[in-house]
Design a protein around this motif. Structure first.
Motif, PDB file in Angstrom:
ATOM      1  N   THR B 309      14.992 -14.910  26.390  1.00  0.00           N
ATOM      2  CA  THR B 309      14.988 -16.139  27.191  1.00  0.00           C
ATOM      3  C   THR B 309      14.690 -17.391  26.375  1.00  0.00           C
ATOM      4  N   ALA B 422      17.348 -11.453  32.530  1.00  0.00           N
ATOM      5  CA  ALA B 422      17.689 -11.553  31.107  1.00  0.00           C
ATOM      6  C   ALA B 422      18.114 -10.195  30.544  1.00  0.00           C
ATOM      7  N   GLN B 435      22.113 -15.153  33.065  1.00  0.00           N
ATOM      8  CA  GLN B 435      21.015 -16.106  33.300  1.00  0.00           C
ATOM      9  C   GLN B 435      21.549 -17.462  33.744  1.00  0.00           C
TER      10      GLN B 435
END
Lengths: 381, 450
Positions: B309, B422, B435
């Motif tokens: 992320t 994710a 995402q």
């Protein structure tokens, strides 16, 4: 490797924007990405990606099909030599089958990929890998005697009507490989439901080439068949090239399940569904097909091959885990049901899967509605 | 009622380069930046210009649509540059730090302070942005009253810093922060500890909170997953959340009256020779961290945050506002001959189509290669293996792709954040950008519902 790189590098400018063959870029891209995993890097979201891609996925299915393919080739030779009353060695049988089956594979891939490439170029998107598997499944479900032009037409029908009209790989409603078989079945019924096509040259030589299901439908008791359950398990019986050997199919099933590519839920529940339905028919027992034991039902015809390689097509099957159980179970039930009651052709797997392909979205719909209701209940509580 | 939650789904990505549990001391960085892009959906309004002198805690910009939400300078010094992007969007406010930090002084509060005083103190000092909300994963709105506050004390993301180590010995400071947080909700403060290990007593001895044990693979440490199992969000609910080091910042603000965003950052990743922990300040450049270390190769990607992320930054870029981890991995910008067909024992995959599944504890050095190309959805049932929620991820993602608001709501968009999916993005055979699809869906819902 360097040679390929140089070769690709030298022709690439022609295919890129502004090049002479700009429109054919998808075809070039397909070749390049086939040889080299591209150097694309992530730019947003997750910086690392799983090693798997669609090519690898499809390749695993092909590996799973190899046992069926090899056994099928041998069996073609074996059945032929048996029919003409000659004895042949293992290698001779295999070589005979190899040369008879190879043209089917070549025609299937050449014709099918030509259509795929044409659509990719027309639409300007990359060539999807779906046909790598479909192209092998189609000849494996065909009789060895099928004329090549007939095969070619059914491949074109399958790719165009079964897949591309819906938007291509991933968007289709019906399993393309079964669409090819269904097309042949309805367009040239003698080739799919006739007795004489399952052994090479049976039609010409006048041998009996009928399948187990054919004989059962003609009211032969299963115990008086010329094949015993051992033959059925190993697959030393006439039938479509890839479908006869239960053992080879199960090796494929193990590969698919172990690699996580095929859904064990669908495979398991298809067999359970078929077993339950056949057991019910055993109790009724009104004709020879009904009274054939349930376990025999599961290893003859295209039941096992369909359960492992056709029903598990993730695009046309149910997509939710719960839905997969229901979807598979109903395929098993309908396959036996159609097998027993269809007077024209004693094989139900193809039609059962195609039927459930249509109902798969509905099954998913109800599974998802269940989730939505649960969520709403939680909010009101 | 503490809860004990055991999650079976998920995936731990075994990356090389976990930080050794030692602190390395480095000369403090003098280059800092505060990036409005760290705060999703923020429209910043600047209060400084290049050349201005600021103190630690001076406001650099505020939220145009909620001017009480301010963003403060992490250090004292001079604003050197305002970096703008397309359409004059503000990307970064760059600062050069003084040798000695001068702090703005804010009023201290004691345990008897009222909710309003606490909120006012957090807003005025610029500490407020550490409090974020679900749904939408944005800075909390101070006029809301959340139904609960969640603190996840552990992080299961690849190579994530170990909070037990980072907060070791800071029991009373942590408790002070929690005491203030308790006032902000009528509900419960949930402190979720790692059920896989023996969590530190900083967390287990914390008072006035509900301690829940959560065990399982990543994303068990994600606050979104924990909320889903402990106190799920329905339409209209608001839950606030923050992370342990943020709680310390709150404690320091109210006990010392300082905006002190010093924090401990883990430098991790397969390309780092000596991965370890560093004491630094939010927004510092990573240059100092890297000077102390040898990197393997020179074709590397620097990430503020984890590999799933995090944000890509330059070699001399700055640590993000919320991040306490920097990861360095190799760029994968090279072609691989027949890579999809070779047995490849050194490739990591959830599927067992690579033989790496035979060595489950092996650690990998993954690079940024896509390992394939974007395709239509062909494989199903993958996302479900790594999302430990009663949510149908593929159907939800499809609803987001076609902007179907009704379906998004019904399928659980309020409970999900990009970070929760994710892993779905990581394992996706079709190489979808899951995402950003979810983020786009959340943005649409937020726009339509406000």
């Amino acid at each position: 490797m360097k040679l390929f790189k140089n070769l690709l590098g030298s022709v690439k400018p022609h295919f890129e924007k502004g090049g002479k063959l700009e429109k054919l870029y998808p075809a070039y891209d397909a070749f390049e990405t086939f040889l080299f995993v591209p150097d694309h890097t992530t730019h947003k979201g997750a910086h690392v990606r799983d090693a798997i891609d669609l090519k690898r996925t499809m390749f695993m299915v092909i590996i799973a099909l190899v046992p069926c393919l090899l056994f099928g080739m041998w069996n073609v030779g074996y059945q032929y030599h048996l029919a003409i009353g000659e004895t042949a060695t293992l290698v001779e049988n295999f070589v005979f089958g190899f040369w008879k089956f190879l043209p089917l594979i070549i025609v299937s891939y050449v014709v099918g990929l030509a259509v795929e490439f044409a659509f990719a170029i027309y639409r300007g998107h990359s060539v999807n890998e779906g046909y790598l598997v479909t192209g092998l499944l189609i000849p494996l479900t065909m009789p060895i005697d099928v004329p090549l032009w007939m095969l070619a037409i059914s491949v074109i029908f399958a790719v165009v009507i079964g897949k591309e009209v819906f938007g291509g790989t991933g968007m289709n409603i019906l399993n393309p490989a079964l669409t090819a078989r269904a097309f042949l079945f309805f367009a040239y019924p003698i080739y799919m439901s006739g007795d004489k096509v399952w052994v090479y040259n049976a039609m010409v030589d006048g041998h009996s080439g009928s399948t187990i299901l054919g004989e059962l439908a003609a009211s032969t008791n299963w115990q008086s068949l010329s094949w015993n359950p051992f033959d059925m398990m190993t697959g030393i019986i006439p039938g479509s090239v890839g479908e006869t050997s239960f053992i080879a199919i199960m090796i494929g099933a193990v590969i698919l399940i172990a690699s996580g590519i095929g859904s064990w839920r669908i495979i398991l529940s298809t067999f359970v569904g078929g077993f339950v339905m056949a057991t019910l028919f055993n109790m009724w027992g009104a004709n020879e097909l009904m009274s054939t034991p349930a376990e025999i039902h599961l290893i003859i015809g295209s039941f096992a091959f369909g359960a492992v390689f056709m029903a598990t097509d993730p695009v046309t099957g149910s997509q939710t885990n719960k839905g997969k159980y229901i979807y598979g179970f109903l395929i098993g039930v309908f396959a036996i049901l159609i097998r027993v009651f269809n007077p024209a052709y004693p094989e139900g797997m193809m039609l059962a899967i195609l039927l459930m392909n249509i109902f798969a979205p509905l099954v998913d719909h109800y599974v998802i509605q269940g989730n939505i209701k649960r969520r709403l209940k939680r909010a009101n509580a | 009622m503490s809860k004990d939650i055991r999650l079976k789904k998920g995936l731990n990505i075994n990356l090389k380069g976990e930080a050794d549990k030692v602190y390395a001391s480095i000369p403090q960085s003098d280059l800092f930046s505060l990036k409005p892009t760290d705060f999703h959906g923020l429209t910043p309004k600047l209060t400084v210009k290049a050349g201005d002198k600021v103190k630690a805690g001076s406001c650099l910009f505020f939220d145009k649509y909620n001017d009480r939400v301010r963003f403060s300078s992490p250090v004292s010094g001079e604003v050197t540059d305002i970096v703008r992007g397309a359409k004059r969007r503000i990307l970064e406010v760059k600062l050069k730090a003084d040798a000695e930090t001068k702090y703005e002084s804010f009023s201290t509060l004691d345990a008897g302070a009222s909710r309003e005083q606490i909120i006012e103190g957090l807003l005025e000092s610029g500490v407020w942005p550490f409090i974020r909300q679900k749904p939408f994963d944005i800075i909390a709105n101070p006029i809301d009253t959340p139904k609960a506050i969640f603190i996840s004390t552990f992080n299961t993301a690849p190579l994530a810093p170990d909070n037990d180590f980072v907060l070791h010995g800071l029991d009373s400071e942590f408790q002070t922060g929690v005491n203030f947080l308790k006032k902000l909700t009528d509900g419960v403060v949930h402190l979720n500890v790692d059920g896989n290990t023996n969590p530190s007593k900083v967390f287990t001895s914390c008072k006035g909170v509900q301690i829940n044990k959560v065990s399982g693979m990543h994303p068990a440490g994600n606050v979104g997953v924990q909320i889903h199992h402990i106190d799920p969000i329905n339409k209209g609910d608001v839950v606030w959340y923050l992370y342990p080091q943020d709680v310390l910042t709150i404690a320091r603000l109210f006990s010392e009256g300082k905006y002190d965003v010093s924090r401990i950052v883990a430098l991790t990743g397969p390309q780092v020779e000596k991965p370890r922990y560093y004491r630094t300040i939010a927004g510092a450049t990573i240059k100092n961290l890297l000077d102390e270390n040898t990197l393997i190769g020179d074709n590397n990607r620097f990430i503020s945050g984890d590999v799933l992320t995090g944000e890509k930054i330059e070699k001399d870029g700055n640590i993000g506002f919320y991040d306490s981890q920097v990861t360095v991995i190799e760029e994968g910008n090279k072609q691989e001959f027949l890579g999809w067909i070779a047995p490849n024992l050194d490739k990591f995959s959830l599927s067992k189509s690579y033989f790496s599944w035979l060595t489950p504890s092996k650690k990998y050095s993954l690079n940024t290669n896509y390992n394939g190309e974007g395709r239509a959805y062909v494989v199903t049932g993958q996302y479900e293996k790594v999302l430990p929620m009663d949510i149908y991820p593929m159907q939800l993602i499809k609803a987001c792709l076609i902007d179907d608001i009704d379906s998004m709501e019904q399928l659980g968009i309020y409970e999900i954040s990009p970070e929760d999916v994710a892993l779905c993005e990581f394992i996706c055979t079709s190489k979808m950008e899951v995402q950003s699809i979810i983020r786009k869906g959340l943005d649409l819902i937020k726009k339509e519902c406000s």
